[in-house]
Scaffold this active site. Structure first.
Site, mmCIF file in Angstrom:
data_model
loop_
_atom_site.group_PDB
_atom_site.id
_atom_site.type_symbol
_atom_site.label_atom_id
_atom_site.label_comp_id
_atom_site.label_asym_id
_atom_site.label_seq_id
_atom_site.Cartn_x
_atom_site.Cartn_y
_atom_site.Cartn_z
ATOM 1 N N MET A 1 0.839 -1.194 0.000
ATOM 2 C CA MET A 1 0.000 0.000 0.000
ATOM 3 C C MET A 1 0.882 1.256 0.000
ATOM 4 S SD MET A 1 -2.678 -1.681 -0.009
ATOM 5 C CE MET A 1 -3.824 -0.323 -0.123
ATOM 6 N N ASP B 1 0.388 -3.773 5.790
ATOM 7 C CA ASP B 1 0.038 -3.193 4.482
ATOM 8 C C ASP B 1 0.735 -3.864 3.295
ATOM 9 O OD1 ASP B 1 2.622 -2.204 4.761
ATOM 10 O OD2 ASP B 1 2.120 -0.347 3.723
ATOM 11 N N GLU B 2 1.159 -5.081 3.482
ATOM 12 C CA GLU B 2 1.875 -5.787 2.397
ATOM 13 C C GLU B 2 1.311 -7.190 2.206
ATOM 14 O OE1 GLU B 2 6.502 -5.742 2.536
ATOM 15 O OE2 GLU B 2 5.666 -5.354 4.507
#
Ligand code: TTP
Length: 574
Positions: A61, A162-163
């Site tokens: 992200m 966020d990965e």
């Protein structure tokens, strides 16, 4: 050790899985440690490339916390914005910076006041706070929204808050069989904006047209044809994420996780980068060694200082045996492999976190110097951890088995100032009060060891000569409650002996105890060797893990329900 270029048997090509298997270089799947010392980070281990015809994507992200805050406050969109930590000293430390703010020179290393000096119009949003520390639940839930979309096309591994890694091989093979890109009349605009490493975009040439031609190539080998499918699939997924969540993300597409991860950060924000097989060598030749995952720490430093390796390409001059001599069989082979772009790591199908953690840092003057102060914060951290464990149990029927305490500390007058506060683990007992009690016992066991028998004089609750600069508790070894267990109460009853047997006295925390737990027997060593993914970048911790996709209110209600249920079960049982 000096470089022995003449001894090298450097292969001028990249190796496939079969090459590696034939040469007997398959890793054992176990971790070993650099220098063999307990307590140090696990060393990387080579795994054979399962296939070089895989399509793996790494999706990351863009300035994630900022995007989450901008979705909450749409008036901030397009403005230079940063998310700051809870501590207000000098405007709070920046933990996420929007791309608009980056253009003004604002960086994550700055504090709010400094950012205001650089760009007076920067919008600073404070991270939400609960129990006197950063509350990351909103970010975790936002990450879960994204994961649920990305998981639609292939095996999905949530790597951090966020990965995500995706294995899109099956989807790509299917596309190649049913509707190959080579025959498509129109290619999606987003796909045409892809960056293809090694593609010759001479001045004046139409970049999108070059991408179109690359995707359309009929004479490409099977691996590149699959990657062309990957380009289309990932572009579509990213557009879907944007449509459904309003978040942008960037992606790397390659034939293994290592290369996909390297590529995802190359063109940000909102873009995707592809690594064709033929471009791997070019990418790695000049890549600074410390940029490689797992080489940012001691191993990377050793490679630079001890054998003069500054880029991944520099590794090519060492024969595998030399690397093994210096770093051990597994790590030596792993280094030999990464220099050639080989990495057999699989995308694990995992949408839920491997562990839960809660932590806080106490930098400089805020270091904790008394036992009651430590206990106060441990209680806060354990309360949060317990909430998340109950939520996980309720939503996913999963149970954690190990509680671990990590701390960072200093001793003011000590020759042994390098000594680390030992991490401690014990079997995890459910219930906030029990977790708090056990965590405190772990802390005391760690402190005794840290200050040494004669090292720290304590007067009442005040300890002289030490300070705690970070504290965290984590719950790991999370497994589903075995199917067929008819009730949670029964499950806990079955585990009661093992869960409690090693907790009779705090002294047991230091001993190696073999317990009978559902996942098999475990050893609890003095120093827990596997640290959770917790980093303490600034004054608060940030925890790269996940929680199930839940509405916050719903989570709270569920949590209360589960807590009540659990407590009554546990009371009946014990
Ligand atoms: P990153 O993915 O490292 O960074 P980012 O998403 O903010 O920006 P980029 O577009 O460059 O990837 O981290 C994800 C989130 O994790 C980030 O938005 C905030 C949080 N974080 C911290 O709280 N502290 C840190 O030190 C880092 C690196 C990240």
């Amino acid at each position: 050790m000096t470089k022995t270029i003449t001894e090298c048997r450097v292969a001028p090509r990249f190796y496939s899985r079969n090459d590696v298997l034939r040469s007997g270089r398959a890793g054992t799947g176990h971790y070993r440690r650099f220098g063999g010392k307990r307590g140090e980070r696990a060393m990387p281990v080579a795994k054979p490339e399962s296939s070089d015809s895989r399509v793996i994507a790494h999706v990351d992200m863009d300035c994630f916390y900022v995007q989450v805050e901008q979705r909450k406050q749409p008036q901030l969109r397009g403005l230079p914005t940063a998310v700051v930590q809870y501590n207000e000293w000098k405007g709070g430390a920046l933990i996420a910076v929007s791309y608009e703010a980056r253009k003004f020179g604002i960086k994550r290393s700055m504090r709010g006041e400094e950012a205001k000096e650089v760009c007076p119009q920067v919008q600073l949003v404070q991270v939400p706070v609960a129990r006197g520390k950063a509350d990351l639940s909103g970010y975790r839930n936002a990450g879960s929204e994204v994961v649920s979309i990305l998981a639609r096309r292939g095996r999905c591994e949530r790597a951090s808050i966020d990965e995500v890694y995706l294995d899109l091989t099956d989807a790509a093979e299917m596309m190649l069989a049913d509707n190959p890109p080579q025959g498509m009349e129109t290619i999606d605009e987003e796909a045409l904006k892809s960056h293809i490493l090694g593609l010759n975009n001479e001045d004046g040439s139409d970049v999108k047209e070059n991408v179109r031609k690359w995707i359309h190539r009929h004479n490409a080998d099977h691996r590149d044809k699959l990657l062309a499918c990957g380009i289309l699939i990932v572009a579509e997924l990213r557009m879907q994420v944007l449509k459904e969540t309003e978040f942008t993300c960037s992606a790397g597409i390659a034939h293994n996780k290592m290369l996909a991860k390297l590529a995802s950060g190359m063109n940000k924000p909102a873009q995707q980068t592809v690594v064709p097989f033929s471009s791997v060598k070019g990418l790695l030749d000049t890549l600074p060694i410390r940029k490689m995952k797992q080489l940012g720490g001691k191993l990377g430093i050793s490679l630079q200082m001890d054998i003069g390796v500054n880029t991944v390409g520099d590794l090519l001059q060492f024969p595998e045996e030399k690397l093994q001599e210096r770093y051990g069989i597994n790590t030596g082979t792993w280094l030999w492999n990464i220099a050639r772009g080989i990495s057999g790591e699989e995308v694990e199908g995992r949408l839920l976190p491997k562990s839960h953690g809660s932590g806080k840092t106490f930098p400089g003057p805020r270091a904790l110097k008394t036992v009651p102060a430590v206990q106060h914060w441990l209680n806060q951290l354990c309360e949060e951890l317990s909430e998340r464990l109950c939520s996980d149990l309720d939503q996913n029927k999963r149970i954690a088995h190990t509680l671990t305490l990590h701390a960072r500390a200093y001793k003011s007058s000590d020759s042994d100032s390098q000594k680390k506060f030992p991490s401690k683990s014990c079997p995890l007992r459910y219930g906030t009060a029990k977790i708090q009690e056990d965590a405190f016992n772990l802390f005391q066991a760690g402190l005794r060891e840290y200050i040494g028998f004669y090292g720290g004089k304590t007067r009442g609750s005040h300890c002289r000569g030490w300070g705690i600069t970070s504290l965290s508790v984590s719950a790991s070894k999370i497994v589903p409650i075995p199917s067929g267990t008819c009730s949670i109460a029964k499950y806990f009853h079955g585990q009661s002996t093992s869960h409690f047997s090693s907790m009779q006295s705090s002294d047991n925390l230091n001993t190696e105890a073999t317990l009978s737990l559902p996942s098999g027997s475990e050893c609890y060593s003095e120093v827990n060797l596997s640290e959770p993914k917790i980093d303490f970048p600034k004054e608060e911790s940030w925890i790269k893990d996940t929680v199930p996709d839940l509405d916050l209110q719903e989570q709270k209600v569920n949590f209360l329900k589960t807590k009540l249920l659990l407590f009554s079960f546990l009371q009946i049982l014990f």
